[in-house]
Design a protein around this motif. Structure first.
Motif, short mmCIF file in Angstrom:
data_model
loop_
_atom_site.label_atom_id
_atom_site.label_comp_id
_atom_site.label_asym_id
_atom_site.label_seq_id
_atom_site.Cartn_x
_atom_site.Cartn_y
_atom_site.Cartn_z
N VAL A 15 -7.89 0.56 2.54
CA VAL A 15 -6.51 0.54 3.01
C VAL A 15 -6.40 -0.18 4.35
O VAL A 15 -5.47 -0.97 4.58
N MET A 16 -7.37 0.05 5.23
CA MET A 16 -7.36 -0.62 6.52
C MET A 16 -7.48 -2.13 6.36
O MET A 16 -6.75 -2.89 7.00
N VAL A 17 -8.36 -2.58 5.49
CA VAL A 17 -8.54 -4.02 5.27
C VAL A 17 -7.27 -4.64 4.69
O VAL A 17 -6.81 -5.69 5.14
N VAL A 18 -6.66 -3.97 3.71
CA VAL A 18 -5.43 -4.48 3.12
C VAL A 18 -4.32 -4.53 4.16
O VAL A 18 -3.56 -5.50 4.22
N LEU A 19 -4.22 -3.52 5.00
CA LEU A 19 -3.19 -3.50 6.03
C LEU A 19 -3.40 -4.61 7.05
O LEU A 19 -2.45 -5.29 7.44
N ILE A 20 -4.64 -4.82 7.47
CA ILE A 20 -4.92 -5.89 8.44
C ILE A 20 -4.58 -7.25 7.85
O ILE A 20 -3.93 -8.07 8.51
N VAL A 21 -5.00 -7.52 6.64
CA VAL A 21 -4.72 -8.81 6.01
C VAL A 21 -3.22 -8.98 5.81
O VAL A 21 -2.67 -10.06 6.07
N GLY A 22 -2.54 -7.94 5.38
CA GLY A 22 -1.09 -8.02 5.18
C GLY A 22 -0.33 -8.30 6.46
O GLY A 22 0.57 -9.13 6.50
N VAL A 23 -0.70 -7.61 7.53
CA VAL A 23 -0.04 -7.84 8.82
C VAL A 23 -0.34 -9.24 9.33
O VAL A 23 0.54 -9.93 9.85
N ASP A 24 -1.58 -9.69 9.18
CA ASP A 24 -1.94 -11.05 9.60
C ASP A 24 -1.10 -12.10 8.87
O ASP A 24 -0.57 -13.02 9.49
#
Length: 56
Positions: A15-24
């Motif tokens: 979830v953290m990885v998906v959130l970081i990529v999405g925000v980026d």
């Protein structure tokens, strides 16, 4: 570590990885320093939640 805690840890990292990529991709495409600050902030929030709720 029990199987349940491994699964919870793996899901939270995913979830953290998906959130970081999405925000980026959504907000900080061409702004390196803002991306870095936002990514560090997201990681710190996940670490704080881990120590508050998931650490036994």
């Amino acid at each position: 570590m029990s199987k349940q805690s491994v699964v919870v840890s793996a899901v939270s990292v995913a979830v953290m990885v998906v959130l970081i990529v999405g925000v980026d991709l959504a907000f900080f495409r061409d702004r390196f320093w803002l991306r870095l600050i936002a990514n560090i902030g997201i990681v710190l929030v996940f670490v704080a939640c881990y120590f508050r709720f998931l650490k036994h």
